[in-house]
Design an enzyme around this catalytic site. Structure first.
Site, PDB file in Angstrom:
ATOM      1  N   ASP A 131      -6.512  -3.266 -10.481  1.00 58.14           N
ATOM      2  CA  ASP A 131      -7.126  -3.235  -9.304  1.00 58.14           C
ATOM      3  C   ASP A 131      -8.503  -3.983  -9.553  1.00 58.14           C
ATOM      4  O   ASP A 131      -9.408  -3.497 -10.090  1.00 58.14           O
ATOM      5  CB  ASP A 131      -7.292  -1.605  -8.859  1.00 58.14           C
ATOM      6  CG  ASP A 131      -7.901  -1.507  -7.512  1.00 58.14           C
ATOM      7  OD1 ASP A 131      -8.384  -2.487  -6.901  1.00 58.14           O
ATOM      8  OD2 ASP A 131      -8.233  -0.576  -6.882  1.00 58.14           O
ATOM      9  N   TYR A 173     -11.643 -12.920   6.723  1.00 51.44           N
ATOM     10  CA  TYR A 173     -11.406 -13.695   5.837  1.00 51.44           C
ATOM     11  C   TYR A 173     -12.180 -14.960   5.477  1.00 51.44           C
ATOM     12  O   TYR A 173     -12.720 -15.076   4.393  1.00 51.44           O
ATOM     13  CB  TYR A 173      -9.894 -14.061   5.853  1.00 51.44           C
ATOM     14  CG  TYR A 173      -9.361 -15.129   4.850  1.00 51.44           C
ATOM     15  CD1 TYR A 173      -9.274 -14.788   3.552  1.00 51.44           C
ATOM     16  CD2 TYR A 173      -8.786 -16.354   5.208  1.00 51.44           C
ATOM     17  CE1 TYR A 173      -8.713 -15.541   2.630  1.00 51.44           C
ATOM     18  CE2 TYR A 173      -8.220 -17.400   4.275  1.00 51.44           C
ATOM     19  CZ  TYR A 173      -8.228 -16.782   2.805  1.00 51.44           C
ATOM     20  OH  TYR A 173      -7.683 -17.613   1.897  1.00 51.44           O
ATOM     21  N   ARG A 216       0.216  -4.746  -8.759  1.00 47.68           N
ATOM     22  CA  ARG A 216       1.398  -4.013  -9.376  1.00 47.68           C
ATOM     23  C   ARG A 216       2.315  -5.303  -9.857  1.00 47.68           C
ATOM     24  O   ARG A 216       2.147  -6.223  -9.524  1.00 47.68           O
ATOM     25  CB  ARG A 216       2.309  -3.372  -8.097  1.00 47.68           C
ATOM     26  CG  ARG A 216       2.522  -4.354  -6.950  1.00 47.68           C
ATOM     27  CD  ARG A 216       3.288  -3.300  -5.944  1.00 47.68           C
ATOM     28  NE  ARG A 216       2.522  -2.538  -5.206  1.00 47.68           N
ATOM     29  CZ  ARG A 216       1.514  -2.389  -4.413  1.00 47.68           C
ATOM     30  NH1 ARG A 216       1.460  -3.745  -3.741  1.00 47.68           N
ATOM     31  NH2 ARG A 216       0.753  -1.534  -4.114  1.00 47.68           N
TER      32      ARG A 216
END
Length: 236
Positions: A32, A121, A16
């Site tokens: 995306d 991560y 966005r």
């Protein structure tokens, strides 16, 4: 990067558009990164010479949203590398000190060492490094990466382990108090954001033939929460 390369040389994408983004100066596309066909379509349209794939769920968010983090931190990496391969782009995908683990050397950590992270991560970053190296050796993709330390800036924290060093200032100014989730003597490497960006740009600009490897550590200073508190106490 806008100052270094010029606004017309940069095309930004994100899922966005950020608030107050200067779209009249720098082109922007919604993307995306987990959608491979959309990723390939955008690269085909923009025709970049370099892809900087920065999308990631950082340490804390990756644990909270584990399934989604696999899409962003792993699947999207392959999408990016496939785009670079198909359209003959150089590609930069930052790694992190999260790639290290409890068995990695803690002092003067070499570029080549044991990588056994214990976080989602960190596992994603090791995957990214290994797959990027594979694309370089197998397909000749100009993949490169730097293992970032904690980035220190005035921007709000984004959910990384080292973000305590930013969050502490926000909380002290807001409440006069901060509870740190790290032990007071936990030493972590940090770097001022301007230095990190300068180092990244210089690395990206380096001719591929000058590189002896595809992934390097990037280092500046290290400190503990206790040392940071002592510094803050001089002014607060």
């Amino acid at each position: 990067m806008q100052q270094r390369y010029g606004p017309k040389s940069i095309h930004v994408s994100d899922i966005r558009k950020p608030d107050n983004f200067p779209e009249d100066i720098i082109p922007f596309s919604s993307l995306d990164v987990t959608n491979k066909s959309d990723y390939l379509e955008l690269v085909s349209e923009v025709k970049p010479t370099h892809i900087l794939h920065l999308a990631a769920f950082l340490s804390a968010k990756a644990e909270q949203l584990f399934e989604k983090s696999l899409d962003v931190n792993i699947t999207a990496v392959q999408n990016a590398l496939d785009a670079a391969k198909r359209f003959n782009c150089s590609i930069y995908i930052p790694s992190s000190i999260a790639a290290f683990g409890p068995t990695s050397p803690r002092i003067n950590t070499p570029d080549d060492c044991i990588l056994q992270p214990t976080t989602a991560y960190g596992i994603g970053k090791v995957y990214s490094e290994l797959l990027g190296n594979y694309y370089f050796k197998r397909f000749g993709v100009d993949y490169r990466s730097l293992r970032y330390p904690g980035a220190i800036s005035a921007n709000p924290p984004g959910g990384g382990t080292t973000d305590y060093a930013i969050e502490i200032f926000y909380e002290i100014l807001k409440t006069g108090h901060y509870d740190c989730f790290l032990g007071q003597n936990t030493t972590l490497p940090m770097m001022y954001m301007d230095d990190l960006l300068r180092g990244t740009c210089e690395f990206i600009d380096t001719p591929s033939s000058y590189l002896s490897r595809r992934v390097y550590n990037l280092a500046a200073i290290s400190f503990t929460p206790a040392e940071l508190v002592q510094s803050i106490a001089k002014f607060y």
